[in-house]
Design a protein around this motif. Structure first.
Motif, PDB file in Angstrom:
ATOM      1  N   VAL A 210       0.997  -1.180  -0.143  1.00  9.93           N
ATOM      2  CA  VAL A 210      -0.010  -0.279  -0.169  1.00  9.93           C
ATOM      3  C   VAL A 210       0.769   1.271   0.100  1.00  9.93           C
ATOM      4  CG1 VAL A 210      -1.574   1.456   1.378  1.00  9.93           C
ATOM      5  CG2 VAL A 210      -2.192  -1.002   0.941  1.00  9.93           C
TER       6      VAL A 210
ATOM      7  N   LYS B 278       2.237   1.622  -3.577  1.00  9.33           N
ATOM      8  CA  LYS B 278       1.119   2.243  -4.448  1.00  9.33           C
ATOM      9  C   LYS B 278       0.899   3.745  -4.221  1.00  9.33           C
ATOM     10  CE  LYS B 278      -0.727  -2.187  -5.869  1.00  9.33           C
ATOM     11  NZ  LYS B 278      -2.044  -3.073  -6.181  1.00  9.33           N
ATOM     12  N   SER B 279       0.773   3.962  -2.785  1.00  8.83           N
ATOM     13  CA  SER B 279       0.677   5.515  -2.638  1.00  8.83           C
ATOM     14  C   SER B 279       1.714   6.430  -3.106  1.00  8.83           C
ATOM     15  CB  SER B 279       0.405   5.540  -0.935  1.00  8.83           C
ATOM     16  OG  SER B 279       0.154   6.949  -0.604  1.00  8.83           O
TER      17      SER B 279
ATOM     18  N   GLU C 260       1.171   6.889  -6.592  1.00  7.82           N
ATOM     19  CA  GLU C 260      -0.123   7.596  -6.994  1.00  7.82           C
ATOM     20  C   GLU C 260       0.092   9.243  -6.433  1.00  7.82           C
ATOM     21  OE1 GLU C 260      -3.592   8.131  -4.084  1.00  7.82           O
ATOM     22  OE2 GLU C 260      -4.275   6.511  -5.413  1.00  7.82           O
TER      23      GLU C 260
ATOM     24  N   LEU D 217      -7.208   2.245  -0.547  1.00  7.33           N
ATOM     25  CA  LEU D 217      -6.141   1.478  -0.948  1.00  7.33           C
ATOM     26  C   LEU D 217      -5.671  -0.167  -0.541  1.00  7.33           C
ATOM     27  CD1 LEU D 217      -3.091   4.175  -1.385  1.00  7.33           C
ATOM     28  CD2 LEU D 217      -4.453   2.793  -3.285  1.00  7.33           C
TER      29      LEU D 217
ATOM     30  N   GLU E 103      -6.341  -3.577  -2.261  1.00  6.80           N
ATOM     31  CA  GLU E 103      -5.152  -4.465  -2.233  1.00  6.80           C
ATOM     32  C   GLU E 103      -5.626  -5.857  -1.576  1.00  6.80           C
ATOM     33  OE1 GLU E 103      -1.384  -6.070  -2.483  1.00  6.80           O
ATOM     34  OE2 GLU E 103      -2.465  -4.674  -3.650  1.00  6.80           O
TER      35      GLU E 103
END
Length: 322
Positions: free
Chosen positions: A159, A162-163, A166, A262, A266
């Motif tokens: 996470v 990906k954060s 992003e 998120l 996931e």
């Protein structure tokens, strides 16, 4: 039922508790509903929250019973047979104490409440952790005492990745004021210290509630002489201008909501991968459907209370014996 069958039944269910078909809907519920569990000093507000918390606890009981009942249907075993297995067989599969807390909390409101407050604080700390990593700041501690279970730590690492991706994609659209606020929050250690201190205190209170419940065979009563209420979420105690504090609070709450989105995405990805790899549609059709039904927003009905109580008691014995 033979004794070896008893051992298989119990270990099979513990393995189920460790897997995504159980973990994804249970953790999704705990994380999203934990946002309601914040201490306050106003008596009127406290009473209102108590009503909400009691309702959420009942919803949690229903979800736990629904998931356990669905799995028992997949196994083709009755509650009576499972209760017999719990009484005779040993648990040979290792499990994190978090699993015990998840099952036991369904029967004890105070354990449930402390678990939810702890999760609320954990989400606050994780939100700050992500913000700090954006600016290359590594906090001293980002997880509760004892660390997260392996599957949760792996999920959190994914996470965070990906954060950050992003945020990098959207960074060019952020105004200077928002960037300055982000950096100021990230560089301040005050909020980290507040949440970490509160988490340590809440961990003690959770352990106390568990000990009290275990010694009283599932008390479920009111807290007795617990510590002072925890502070409101995000930037509660500060010398910063009140308007700026409010802005930061609202910003961090939005970031927390993004974190939850998120994490849920996931978890759903992990569940889908697990289902495909393990062919759960054929091997565990009821429990896999139950998990999907909850995640899609469907209503669930309790299957059986007997299984939960037998399992909780058996896990309790394992925890006490350790």
């Amino acid at each position: 039922m033979a004794e070896d069958d008893n051992a298989w039944v119990l270990d099979s269910l513990v393995n189920f508790l460790r897997g995504p078909v159980w973990h994804v809907p249970i953790m999704t519920f705990i994380e999203h509903k934990s946002l309601t569990f914040e201490e306050c000093e106003d008596e009127e507000e406290k009473e209102k929250r108590k009503e909400d918390e009691t309702k959420i606890h009942q919803e949690y009981k229903t979800l736990v019973d629904f998931m356990l009942g669905s799995y028992m249907e997949d196994m083709g075993i009755s509650p009576e047979q499972f209760e017999s297995a719990c009484g005779k067989a040993a648990i040979n599969t290792p499990f994190h104490q978090t699993l015990f807390e998840q099952v036991w909390a369904a029967d004890d409101f105070q354990v449930f409440r402390r678990m939810m407050i702890q999760k609320n604080l954990e989400l606050q700390l994780q939100t700050l952790e992500i913000l700090q990593q954006r600016y290359g700041i590594v906090p001293e501690s980002c997880t509760p005492a004892g660390g997260l279970p392996t599957n949760e730590q792996d999920l959190m690492n994914e996470v965070i990745k990906k954060s950050l991706e992003e945020h990098e994609a959207l960074e060019g659209n952020l105004d200077t004021e928002t960037k300055d606020m982000e950096k100021a929050i990230a560089e301040s250690s005050e909020e980290n210290r507040r949440i970490e201190t509160q988490m340590a205190k809440e961990q003690e209170m959770l352990e106390r509630a568990l000990k009290m419940s275990l010694s009283e065979e599932g008390g479920g009563g009111e807290d007795t002489k617990m510590d002072k209420p925890s502070a409101p979420p995000f930037m509660a105690a500060s010398t910063i201008d009140p308007e700026e504090v409010k802005r930061r609070q609202e910003y961090l709450k939005r970031q927390r909501d993004r974190l939850l989105a998120l994490k849920q995405k996931e978890r759903e990805r992990q569940l889908a991968t697990y289902e495909q790899t393990n062919n759960t549609a054929n091997e565990r059709p009821k429990s896999a459907t139950a998990a999907r039904k909850y995640l899609s927003g469907g209503t669930v009905d309790a299957k059986t209370l007997q299984v939960r109580r037998a399992l909780a008691q058996r896990l309790r014995n394992e925890v006490i014996d350790q």
